[in-house]
Design an enzyme around this catalytic site. Structure first.
Site, mmCIF file in Angstrom:
data_model
loop_
_atom_site.group_PDB
_atom_site.id
_atom_site.type_symbol
_atom_site.label_atom_id
_atom_site.label_comp_id
_atom_site.label_asym_id
_atom_site.label_seq_id
_atom_site.Cartn_x
_atom_site.Cartn_y
_atom_site.Cartn_z
ATOM 1 N N THR A 1 0.619 -1.132 -0.158
ATOM 2 C CA THR A 1 0.189 0.086 0.313
ATOM 3 C C THR A 1 1.220 1.355 -0.096
ATOM 4 O O THR A 1 0.030 2.491 -0.762
ATOM 5 C CB THR A 1 -0.758 0.124 1.683
ATOM 6 N N THR B 1 1.659 -4.518 4.713
ATOM 7 C CA THR B 1 1.825 -4.347 6.064
ATOM 8 C C THR B 1 0.794 -5.888 5.739
ATOM 9 O O THR B 1 0.817 -6.810 7.066
ATOM 10 C CB THR B 1 0.481 -4.102 6.834
ATOM 11 N N ASP B 2 0.333 -6.019 5.448
ATOM 12 C CA ASP B 2 -0.535 -7.806 5.485
ATOM 13 C C ASP B 2 0.381 -9.050 5.375
ATOM 14 O O ASP B 2 -0.603 -9.828 6.572
ATOM 15 C CB ASP B 2 -1.445 -8.456 4.084
HETATM 16 N N1 ASP Z 1 -2.908 -5.753 0.317
HETATM 17 C C1 ASP Z 1 -1.828 -4.553 1.023
HETATM 18 C C2 ASP Z 1 -0.252 -4.784 0.740
HETATM 19 O O1 ASP Z 1 -0.222 -5.899 2.009
HETATM 20 C C3 ASP Z 1 -1.951 -4.035 1.805
HETATM 21 C C4 ASP Z 1 -1.094 -2.727 3.013
HETATM 22 O O2 ASP Z 1 0.052 -3.057 2.305
HETATM 23 O O3 ASP Z 1 -1.536 -2.362 3.777
HETATM 24 O O4 ASP Z 1 0.161 -4.785 0.069
#
Ligand code: ASP
Length: 316
Positions: free
Chosen positions: A16, A98-99
């Site tokens: 993200t 973040t995932d």
């Molecule tokens: N779906 C995204 C990822 O993990 C979520 C994020 O980065 O916050 O790449």
């Protein structure tokens, strides 16, 4: 190794932090992994003045981290090892989604043997958000990577520094999405200054050296799956996995490593057939406390996703 240089390497993998949405300010309807790592740094006002040496960027991958896979992990680990071997390099920063951030952090902590810091950072808001959190997180990660004495694989987000062992994503939306649970953060970054409250984590050297050689060579990693115990659980998934040739199963158990009796019977059959079975807990905090007579080993404090990585590396 003596760290003489001041070079910081920033490796981009997507997420993200590199996401964009068609509508400015849309915090959920965006596409992750659109902006290159160089451009991300360009969006941090005055970052050049902040870096006390040279900065090198490299785009290792460009993915939504929900899709993290073995190939990207292998490439990332090898690039980390390559850069960390350079005496000019003081530390690494990795931009990541973040995932699965905590999984990549734990994976690297186990396979990268270094006395230098490897700092993962991320964002909960895309680059096009009204208030993106990526630029500040990146700046904070650079501060940690440059900090004398910093070592181990770390996660920096929302002003907090977490170690790879304890960090977990605990919220799907809010900016402060990470927690180290009972352990708490290693420290904080405040106006570019690091305030530590715990020791830096140390590398897991011997394990690392074996693991990375095997990782680089193995075209396929052993099949290790996670199953969850819950009310009404059956053994169907476990039996199917055994038929598929699964090598390891991590159980996200209820409470202190307890498992529905029907699922447990299937797991014991799997273990008897040679499958490595490990019990973790689905509780977001705490860990399974083993007791005499346990028939299935526990994950030694690891969450289900991290226990899975450790089991894969063990089997490799
Ligand atoms: N779906 C995204 C990822 O993990 C979520 C994020 O980065 O916050 O790449």
């Amino acid at each position: 190794m003596q760290v003489s240089g001041q070079k910081i390497v920033v490796l981009g993998t997507g997420g993200t932090i590199a996401g964009t949405s068609a509508t400015a300010g849309d915090n959920i309807g965006y596409i992750a992994a659109q902006v290159g790592v160089e451009q991300l740094l360009g969006a941090v006002p005055g970052f050049q003045a902040f870096v006390h040496g040279t900065l090198v960027t490299e785009q290792v991958a460009q993915i939504d981290s929900k899709d993290m896979d073995v190939d990207v992990w292998r490439a990332l680990a090898l690039r980390c090892i390559h850069h960390l071997a350079d005496p000019e390099v003081r530390g690494l920063v990795i931009t990541h989604g973040t995932d699965t951030l905590e999984e990549t952090a734990w994976f690297l902590q186990q396979v990268v043997d270094t006395c230098k810091p490897v700092v993962l950072t991320c964002a909960m808001r895309p680059a096009t958000a009204l208030a993106p959190d990526g630029p500040q997180n990146l700046l904070d990660a650079l501060a940690v990577a440059q900090m004398p004495g910093a070592t181990g694989v770390l996660v920096v987000a929302a002003g907090e520094i977490h170690d790879a062992l304890h960090v977990q994503k605990v919220h799907p939306y809010r900016v402060q999405a990470f927690s180290s649970g009972d352990a708490g953060p290693v420290g904080w970054v405040e106006e570019g200054q690091v305030r530590l409250v715990q020791n830096w984590p140390t590398a897991l050297a011997q394990k690392a050296l074996n693991a990375i050689e095997n990782i680089a060579k193995a075209p396929n990693w052993p099949l290790v799956e996670i199953v969850m115990s819950h009310a009404g659980a059956s053994g169907t998934l476990v039996d199917a996995l055994v038929r598929e040739g699964v090598r390891g199963i991590v159980v996200a158990c209820t409470g202190n490593g307890t498992i529905h009796q029907v699922l447990e019977a299937a797991l014991l059959r799997a273990q008897a057939a040679g499958v490595r079975v490990v019990r973790s807990t689905r509780c977001p905090e705490g860990q399974v406390i083993p007791k005499p007579g346990d028939q299935l080993p526990d994950a030694r404090g690891l969450s289900p996703v991290k226990a899975r990585i450790s089991l894969v590396l063990d089997l490799l």
